[in-house]
Design a protein around this motif. Structure first.
Motif, PDB file in Angstrom:
ATOM      1  N   LEU A 163      -1.410  -1.964   9.926  1.00 44.55           N
ATOM      2  CA  LEU A 163      -2.204  -1.570   8.762  1.00 44.55           C
ATOM      3  C   LEU A 163      -3.671  -1.734   9.153  1.00 44.55           C
ATOM      4  O   LEU A 163      -4.186  -2.854   9.225  1.00 44.55           O
ATOM      5  N   ALA A 164      -4.317  -0.626   9.448  1.00 47.11           N
ATOM      6  CA  ALA A 164      -5.681  -0.663   9.982  1.00 47.11           C
ATOM      7  C   ALA A 164      -6.629   0.051   9.040  1.00 47.11           C
ATOM      8  O   ALA A 164      -6.226   0.943   8.286  1.00 47.11           O
ATOM      9  N   GLY A 165      -7.895  -0.318   9.114  1.00 40.44           N
ATOM     10  CA  GLY A 165      -8.877   0.370   8.287  1.00 40.44           C
ATOM     11  C   GLY A 165     -10.209  -0.353   8.269  1.00 40.44           C
ATOM     12  O   GLY A 165     -10.360  -1.453   8.817  1.00 40.44           O
ATOM     13  N   ASP A 166     -11.177   0.285   7.622  1.00 42.11           N
ATOM     14  CA  ASP A 166     -12.503  -0.314   7.521  1.00 42.11           C
ATOM     15  C   ASP A 166     -12.494  -1.472   6.532  1.00 42.11           C
ATOM     16  O   ASP A 166     -11.600  -1.587   5.684  1.00 42.11           O
ATOM     17  N   TRP A 167     -13.527  -2.325   6.647  1.00 39.43           N
ATOM     18  CA  TRP A 167     -13.595  -3.512   5.790  1.00 39.43           C
ATOM     19  C   TRP A 167     -15.056  -3.854   5.507  1.00 39.43           C
ATOM     20  O   TRP A 167     -15.939  -3.625   6.333  1.00 39.43           O
ATOM     21  N   ARG A 214       4.331   1.692  13.581  1.00 39.49           N
ATOM     22  CA  ARG A 214       4.055   2.438  12.341  1.00 39.49           C
ATOM     23  C   ARG A 214       2.603   2.137  11.955  1.00 39.49           C
ATOM     24  O   ARG A 214       2.287   0.997  11.611  1.00 39.49           O
ATOM     25  N   VAL A 215       1.754   3.150  12.004  1.00 37.46           N
ATOM     26  CA  VAL A 215       0.322   2.948  11.829  1.00 37.46           C
ATOM     27  C   VAL A 215      -0.159   3.660  10.562  1.00 37.46           C
ATOM     28  O   VAL A 215       0.049   4.871  10.419  1.00 37.46           O
ATOM     29  N   SER A 216      -0.793   2.923   9.677  1.00 40.84           N
ATOM     30  CA  SER A 216      -1.351   3.491   8.446  1.00 40.84           C
ATOM     31  C   SER A 216      -2.838   3.160   8.370  1.00 40.84           C
ATOM     32  O   SER A 216      -3.239   2.041   8.688  1.00 40.84           O
ATOM     33  N   ASN A 217      -3.631   4.133   7.935  1.00 39.83           N
ATOM     34  CA  ASN A 217      -5.046   3.886   7.653  1.00 39.83           C
ATOM     35  C   ASN A 217      -5.161   3.485   6.189  1.00 39.83           C
ATOM     36  O   ASN A 217      -5.102   4.327   5.292  1.00 39.83           O
ATOM     37  N   LEU A 255      -7.968   8.651   6.304  1.00 40.46           N
ATOM     38  CA  LEU A 255      -7.721   7.750   5.180  1.00 40.46           C
ATOM     39  C   LEU A 255      -6.410   8.084   4.466  1.00 40.46           C
ATOM     40  O   LEU A 255      -6.149   9.237   4.120  1.00 40.46           O
ATOM     41  N   GLY A 256      -5.578   7.061   4.268  1.00 40.37           N
ATOM     42  CA  GLY A 256      -4.333   7.223   3.530  1.00 40.37           C
ATOM     43  C   GLY A 256      -3.175   7.760   4.338  1.00 40.37           C
ATOM     44  O   GLY A 256      -2.065   7.866   3.816  1.00 40.37           O
ATOM     45  N   GLN A 257      -3.389   8.100   5.614  1.00 36.79           N
ATOM     46  CA  GLN A 257      -2.328   8.709   6.418  1.00 36.79           C
ATOM     47  C   GLN A 257      -1.498   7.656   7.146  1.00 36.79           C
ATOM     48  O   GLN A 257      -1.974   6.566   7.458  1.00 36.79           O
ATOM     49  N   SER A 258      -0.240   8.035   7.454  1.00 37.70           N
ATOM     50  CA  SER A 258       0.682   7.145   8.173  1.00 37.70           C
ATOM     51  C   SER A 258       1.408   7.930   9.257  1.00 37.70           C
ATOM     52  O   SER A 258       1.813   9.084   9.043  1.00 37.70           O
ATOM     53  N   TYR A 259       1.590   7.286  10.410  1.00 39.89           N
ATOM     54  CA  TYR A 259       2.261   7.879  11.565  1.00 39.89           C
ATOM     55  C   TYR A 259       3.155   6.843  12.228  1.00 39.89           C
ATOM     56  O   TYR A 259       2.901   5.634  12.142  1.00 39.89           O
TER      57      TYR A 259
END
Length: 542
Positions: A163-167, A214-217, A255-259
């Motif tokens: 679960l990755a993303g900006d902060w 499993r990677v999600s933004n 943003l919001g995508q999953s792979y």
């Protein structure tokens, strides 16, 4: 908390309500929502924890499972949780956004009853209210194939969630005040992987074995690029669709995508960087985790592997390379390609253009010139109880207006059950847009630069376009999708950039069936929360 006897009766009502799905197993989850101290970027912050964790616990299910999810709100403010990518077939009552559900009040609880009908894949849950997403409160959802349904790859040795993303180092309520005062958000302070900053998380693998990542933004502001030093990423799944298994050195995730990727531990036994960097940003943000070989005695070394930063062309080419695996089974045993989406003629075209107007001197965001304003009563309840004055159908046009005027309104677009529509997302801004549609998956048939025209259809992929629920639109570009409106309900269409969503770049699509039948839509839950102008009304008998 609510009386336990009432909770038991409510659950019995849920079982009766979903009796038609009695052959599918029930899985029970309890999510306790609290505040707690977190340190994603090394600075103490007030975060939102689920069961004392950040990120929250993973929700695991198998195709067609019924999920009974008890959510307890121990915050001092209202709370809602939504399920990004779970389609809620015939059941927008459980979608967990402000247009369908009343918030869970402080010190209260609510039980979501939903089914992952005909779904597989990688998704996530998140808090949908009051800009809480910037404080955490999110977690992974994994929907596994049924045992007898073939999967187009060998069983991996392990399954990892990323679960990755900006902060932001600022607390979420400070960011919310920025927006409410009419300002844009500042630039993010960094990126996180599973709630931690630089080298803060480790994935342990055995040499020679293959693992699923499993990677999600789950960020709120920026696209990211994901890669693993010296290792290849084999794409196998996109938001519930098995794909042609192309191999990549790095991959853009908007943003919001999953792979899902397969990664084989086929390098020398040491530690390697797992990298996320920001895309299309004036300054590149970077964070890393560690891929640790179980027999490694050597830490990470060497430079962080390169990836594109601001370049659009390679991202567009990569997006076009994602193709549906026509021969693989999806959630059902029949091949995915047995649904010939490209042979169906859409009944109409809807064009959606984003914009960033100033209204009454404040920064807002809009769709087709309309900046969404939440009503005092959830739209779904207002529709069910026929409460006048909450919203009007047609309050948002199906094409962008010719002028630059924008206005505030509770925007709801009308649609008919079983329509087959073409939707074109037109982006004239200089930023990447990311759009999500609740309740549906859609086929991304085309994307390109410039203005969409009917001639653009000549470039459509009408054979093996991937089916998913979130798509990007590149700067000064368009993206076109085909979508079968086969799910009755009130469905949120929104920007996954959370500041844009919060300040109006969203609306609701009311997919209507006149049949008033359980075949088309489940009835209102007996235990539905009622608020606003629906307060004091009755749901239905047990």
């Amino acid at each position: 908390m609510e009386d336990s006897k009432f909770a038991v009766y409510s659950f019995i009502a849920c079982i009766l309500f979903l009796g038609v799905n009695g052959e599918s197993p029930y899985r029970f989850f309890t999510l306790k929502v609290t505040h707690g101290d977190i340190y994603p970027l090394g600075v103490k912050q007030k975060g939102i924890l689920i069961n004392g964790q950040f990120p929250g616990p993973t929700i695991d299910a198998v195709t067609n499972d019924n999920l009974i999810i008890h959510v307890y709100n121990y915050l001092n403010v209202p709370f809602l949780i939504s399920w990004n990518g779970v389609q809620q077939r015939r059941n927008s009552w459980q979608d967990g956004v402000l247009g369908t559900n009343c918030p869970i009040r402080p010190g209260k609880n609510f039980t979501y009853v939903l089914q992952v009908k005909d779904q597989i894949g990688t998704f996530f849950y998140f808090p949908s209210l009051l800009f809480h997403k910037a404080a955490g409160g999110y977690g992974s959802i994994r929907i596994w194939s049924r045992p007898k349904i073939p999967v187009p790859f060998p069983t991996p040795a392990g399954d990892f969630t990323v679960l990755a993303g900006d902060w932001y180092k600022r607390n979420h309520y400070v960011l919310r005040r920025y927006l409410e005062s009419g300002h844009s958000l500042p630039f993010p302070d960094g990126l996180v992987i599973n709630g931690r900053g630089w080298n803060g998380y480790t994935f342990t693998v055995d040499p020679g074995r293959t693992y699923r990542f499993r990677v999600s933004n789950v960020g709120i502001s920026t696209s990211i690029n994901f890669r693993i030093q010296s290792h290849k990423l084999k794409l196998i799944e996109v938001e519930g669709s098995h794909t042609i298994q192309n191999t990549y050195h790095s991959f853009d995730i908007h943003l919001g995508q999953s792979y899902s990727f397969l990664v084989t531990a086929d390098q020398a036994s040491q530690d390697y960087y797992v990298v996320a960097t920001s895309r299309f940003t004036p300054r590149v943000l970077t964070t890393t985790a560690i891929l640790h070989y179980s027999n490694s005695r050597k830490g990470v070394s060497g430079p962080i592997p390169w990836a594109p930063t601001f370049q659009i062309a390679p991202s567009l080419m990569q997006a076009r390379s994602i193709r549906w695996n026509l021969t693989a089974s999806g959630p059902r045993p029949n091949p995915q390609g047995s649904y010939h989406y490209g042979m169906i003629t859409p009944s109409r075209t809807i064009m959606l253009a984003n914009s960033a107007p100033y209204i009454n001197g404040k920064q807002r965001y809009a769709v087709n010139g309309v900046s969404y304003v939440p009503p005092d009563t959830p739209l779904k309840l207002a529709d069910y109880f026929k409460i006048r004055g909450v919203f009007n159908l047609g309050s948002i046009p199906t094409r962008p207006p010719s002028g630059n005027n924008a206005y505030l309104r509770t925007s709801v677009m009308a649609a008919d059950f079983r329509e087959y529509v073409e939707i074109v997302f037109q982006n004239w801004e200089n930023t990447v847009q990311s759009w999500h549609i609740d309740g549906y998956s859609f086929f991304i048939v085309g994307m390109d630069g410039g203005q969409w025209t009917p001639d653009s259809r000549r470039s459509y992929n009408l054979r093996d376009a991937v089916s998913r629920c979130t798509t990007q639109v590149y700067p000064r570009s368009w993206t076109a999708i085909y979508m079968a409106l086969d799910n009755v309900g009130m469905w949120n269409i929104r920007s996954e950039n959370w500041a844009r969503q919060y300040l109006g770049q969203q609306f609701y699509l009311r997919v209507y069936s006149p049949a008033n039948s359980w075949r088309d839509e489940y009835p209102i839950p007996k235990h539905a929360l009622l608020c606003g102008r629906a307060r004091g009304r009755r749901t239905r008998p047990l």
